[in-house]
Design a protein around this motif. Sequence first.
Motif, short mmCIF file in Angstrom:
data_model
loop_
_atom_site.label_atom_id
_atom_site.label_comp_id
_atom_site.label_asym_id
_atom_site.label_seq_id
_atom_site.Cartn_x
_atom_site.Cartn_y
_atom_site.Cartn_z
N UNK A 336 6.55 -22.59 15.09
CA UNK A 336 7.67 -22.05 14.32
C UNK A 336 7.52 -20.55 14.08
N UNK A 337 6.28 -20.11 13.84
CA UNK A 337 6.02 -18.68 13.63
C UNK A 337 6.40 -17.89 14.89
N UNK A 338 5.93 -18.35 16.04
CA UNK A 338 6.18 -17.64 17.30
C UNK A 338 7.66 -17.65 17.66
N UNK A 339 8.34 -18.77 17.38
CA UNK A 339 9.78 -18.83 17.67
C UNK A 339 10.57 -17.88 16.76
N UNK A 340 10.18 -17.81 15.48
CA UNK A 340 10.86 -16.91 14.55
C UNK A 340 10.62 -15.45 14.95
N UNK A 341 9.39 -15.14 15.35
CA UNK A 341 9.09 -13.78 15.81
C UNK A 341 9.88 -13.46 17.08
N UNK A 342 10.05 -14.46 17.93
CA UNK A 342 10.85 -14.27 19.14
C UNK A 342 12.25 -13.80 18.78
N UNK A 343 12.83 -14.40 17.74
CA UNK A 343 14.17 -14.01 17.27
C UNK A 343 14.17 -12.56 16.79
N UNK A 344 13.16 -12.22 15.98
CA UNK A 344 13.10 -10.87 15.42
C UNK A 344 12.89 -9.84 16.52
N UNK A 345 11.98 -10.13 17.44
CA UNK A 345 11.69 -9.16 18.51
C UNK A 345 12.88 -9.01 19.43
N UNK A 346 13.59 -10.10 19.68
CA UNK A 346 14.81 -10.02 20.48
C UNK A 346 15.81 -9.05 19.82
N UNK A 347 15.95 -9.22 18.50
CA UNK A 347 16.89 -8.35 17.77
C UNK A 347 16.47 -6.89 17.90
N UNK A 348 15.19 -6.63 17.77
CA UNK A 348 14.69 -5.25 17.85
C UNK A 348 14.96 -4.63 19.22
N UNK A 349 14.67 -5.39 20.28
CA UNK A 349 14.85 -4.84 21.63
C UNK A 349 16.33 -4.69 21.98
N UNK A 402 4.69 -6.76 22.25
CA UNK A 402 5.09 -8.11 21.84
C UNK A 402 3.90 -9.07 21.87
N UNK A 403 3.11 -9.02 22.96
CA UNK A 403 1.96 -9.91 23.10
C UNK A 403 0.93 -9.65 22.02
N UNK A 404 0.67 -8.36 21.73
CA UNK A 404 -0.31 -8.00 20.71
C UNK A 404 0.11 -8.51 19.33
N UNK A 405 1.40 -8.32 18.99
CA UNK A 405 1.88 -8.75 17.68
C UNK A 405 1.89 -10.28 17.58
N UNK A 406 2.22 -10.94 18.70
CA UNK A 406 2.20 -12.41 18.71
C UNK A 406 0.79 -12.92 18.44
N UNK A 407 -0.20 -12.29 19.07
CA UNK A 407 -1.60 -12.69 18.85
C UNK A 407 -2.02 -12.44 17.41
N UNK A 408 -1.55 -11.34 16.85
CA UNK A 408 -1.84 -11.03 15.44
C UNK A 408 -1.27 -12.12 14.52
N UNK A 409 -0.02 -12.50 14.76
CA UNK A 409 0.60 -13.55 13.94
C UNK A 409 -0.13 -14.89 14.10
N UNK A 410 -0.57 -15.16 15.34
CA UNK A 410 -1.31 -16.39 15.61
C UNK A 410 -2.61 -16.42 14.82
N UNK A 411 -3.34 -15.30 14.84
CA UNK A 411 -4.62 -15.23 14.11
C UNK A 411 -4.42 -15.43 12.62
#
Length: 534
Positions: A336-349, A402-411
């Motif tokens: 759920x965290x990664x999917x929500x971040x996907x939404x936010x990052x999509x909006x940003x790009x 995107x990959x770096x921030x995703x890994x940060x959220x995962x940690x």
Amino acid sequence: MIKLLIADDEHLVAESIRFIIEKYTEGVEIAGIARSGREAIEKALELKPDIIFMDIRMPGIDGIEAIRQIKATNGEVLFVIVTAYEYFNYAKDAVNLGVHEYLLKPVNKHRVVETIHTASQSILTKRRAIQREMLLKEKMNKIIPHMEGQFIYSQLLSGRMINDIAFYEDVFGMGLAHGYVMLAIVEESESYGREETLKNSLDKQRFYDIFSLELKSLIPCLIGPPMLDRTVAYIPVNMDEDSYTARNMAIETAQRLVNRVKKHINIRYKIGIGRRYDIGDFLKSSNEAYMAAAVANKDSVIHYEDVILSVNTVDTYPVNKEKMLIHKMLTGDLDGVLESFEEIFWWLTVNYKEDMDKIKSKLLELLVVIKRSIPYEVKENDISEQGQFIQLLRIENISELKASYSNFLKDITLAIGENREKELNGLILKSLKYINSSYHKNISLDDVAKEVNMSYHYFSKFFKETTGKNFVDYLTEVRIERSKELLQDLSASIKEICHEIGYSDPNYFCKIFKKVTGMTPTEFRSNSLSQEVI
């Protein structure tokens, strides 16, 4: 079981073959006997035999012609020619038709048995090969959708070029080097209750199933797993096609898809189409497809190149997605965290396009919000704000960012889960300690819940999930174990022991004791004493 058809106009020969097969072979069933070439053809169509013993000279259609016609409809059947000596050379011509063996009349028992054996082995070997092939195909059909989803999901998260692209092309049976993204966004419907919310979720899943099935029937493509309100498809193309033609072909495919989908489900959605790129720019095409679908437009299908955007137009930042991300993080829902971040990052790009400074600025703001929202222990131990700031500022590639921030959220999500587990383990130990020290009192579930600062209902569920027992059963177990110890002292009465362990009614105590141990307190005491004497 091997099915066999005998085709011979001589009754004695046919019955001789039948007798030999039924008496001296196993696993072979005589499916029927034909007296002419025409009858052999008809019965072959009807009975579908594995082996046919075919006489060369029969009235009407001869054996050779019958073989030709049967093989035209059933190429797997094995033929054994049965012929008199004078037709031997004629029979040899049948080898060109793929005849398995030929026998001379009168038939020899050993030759018939040997021929049946070799033909059966050939058939069984072929059957096993087909079964292995079908089993392998079945396994691949189960695995491929997962690999397909993994392929799409990895491209969305990392956007990096896949090194072993040839492997995936071989698995999926299509070229993947170039293509475009087609993305469907389901419009959110108003939901006023649990039933409506459940219906919306079921409708989205059904839409995904229909969308996937129909698009795959229209064009070779890969489709990722459903993510919140969207479905992402990657459609490989030939880059030699001119851009204008390729765009119209993509739109035409999407419109045909819309016509098919509406026959199955009535749901509001839009399809956005990105431009063609090398697979390494998958994320770019995906962002374009999202931008096209997100544009307010009455059209159900929109191509990125047909979208006219104002340079100064920026949609409102999706604060609700930010709140959802933090909620999923605190509950340990990594997907759920990664999917929500996907939404936010999509909006940003989409809104900041490739302005890395603005995107980084927003991501740093999000980092601060996360830091303020999570428990103190995790903040100090697992978030290095300064280090994360420096790392983000150094990255210049959008995919790496995107990959770096995703890994940060995962940690952080995993760290929260570990800290939460430690905290809950501490609480259960505290609650057990309280019960073990206060079992002799008239304690209740509510008393223990207050002791560990949990709500009554949450603690009840938490206690059962952690210990595997409900509160009453555990308290009873503690009291009965203590009563067993006290019963060893003969000077203590049953009534005194009853009050000592927290029960006010001796009769109730005896009833509970027998239910747990299978004996009354008196019987237990006597049994313990008798064992000591022995």
